[in-house]
Design an enzyme around this catalytic site. Sequence first.
Site, short mmCIF file in Angstrom:
data_model
loop_
_atom_site.label_atom_id
_atom_site.label_comp_id
_atom_site.label_asym_id
_atom_site.label_seq_id
_atom_site.Cartn_x
_atom_site.Cartn_y
_atom_site.Cartn_z
N CYS A 1 0.82 -1.22 0.00
CA CYS A 1 0.00 0.00 0.00
C CYS A 1 0.85 1.26 0.00
O CYS A 1 0.32 2.37 0.04
CB CYS A 1 -0.92 0.01 1.22
N ASP A 2 2.17 1.12 -0.01
CA ASP A 2 3.08 2.25 0.10
C ASP A 2 3.22 2.93 -1.27
O ASP A 2 3.51 2.27 -2.27
CB ASP A 2 4.44 1.69 0.55
#
Length: 415
Positions: A345-346
């Site tokens: 999700c980065d």
Amino acid sequence: MSLIENRAAVGPLHHHISLRAEEKILPSVNEMVKTLRPEEPLHCVRPNVISSTAHAFSTAFNGDVLYAVKCNPEPAVLRAVWAGGVRHFDCASISEVQLVRRLFPGADIHFMHPVKARSAIREAWEQHGVRDLVLDSESELSKIMQELGQHTSKSGLFIRLALPETGAAINLSKKFGAEPEAAIALLRAARPLAGKLGLAFHVGSQCMDPLAWRDAMQLAGEVIRASGVRVDVLDIGGGFPVAYPDMDPPPLGAFMAEIDAAYDALDMPWLKLWAEPGRALVGGGASVVVQVQLRRGNMLYISDGVYGALADAGALRFRFPTRLLRARRSQGAQDAPFGFFGPSCDSLDVMNGPFLLPDDVEEGDWIEIGQLGAYGTCLRTAFNGFDRAALVEVSDRAMLETAGYELPDGDAPRG
Ligand SMILES: *Cc1c(COP(=O)(O)O)cnc(C)c1O
């Protein structure tokens, strides 16, 4: 092959089933993808490529070749390096020392990290027969002396010399290395303590310029002369490049020619040469197959990213060769440039490439990303739960061949 859960906890992917070299009939990447239809990253190690590359380097270099284990410590990779004739290993941690000793009881292991834990020095020395240690400061020299006690005369002490900036993609003299004056003092201090004395440097990783070794060897020669003590070994480090889509290094022979000429110019015929290649031996020796999970314009969300095998495609913006694998045939699609998003999700988990793929690539397709044998397959982390990956050994050639390492016809050398 096996699926590894919780990889960070188990260490390198060494649980896959490995057949003995002579029993191996290896499949191709295409066959593996057809059978496994992998949703998670599939590391495809090419043992024959690694063995013949290691053999070619060892043949071309006039000295001992130490494989830099950090570059890829996968047992399948280490065995292939060994099969190519390499018997020396440059280790930087006690875990690497233990791994190499477990796999190869007869290997020569060298501890080439200039800053070591005391317990690591003791264990390497006492339990694993490691005799060569590198240092770049007086503090590390006295640490080593304290830990070795009265045995120092059996040691090989190597002074790591810092180099001025070279043309390498990754500079390795910012963190380690003594400046020439300090290196001279360390050579003098270490000489009466050590059985064998060496000077070591690293021109930086993926160094495209053969002259970098000539300049570094010339500087090393000046340092040795100024020290006034006898130096037994000059370790010219790693840094030898491999081909990537936008980097086409000179052939291996061009590097060796500069090294040979620089050695002759030193006029120290007693001096032995060592090299510590990592990337050059294994870069072409593995690829990773990823699956496309979503397409948004020319960005593909794929099953691996910068917290997996593709770290260098992120911040360092390395471009890797890519190849589309799919069940149906492409209808004459043209190649187009794509970027990748990794699975975490980065928002830093992005790889801008550009990577060239047929412009009809879509969800469910697989992409083989090549030249990931070095600093690729070994960098996977457990971040965000994406630490699952599988490893297979395949018979394919490298996705890009680097000049000077051409594979011989027929089987790779086996040791
Ligand atoms: C990383 C490293 C190597 C290997 O470097 P490559 O660029 O992969 O050849 C060799 N020696 C030392 C001391 C290193 O830190």
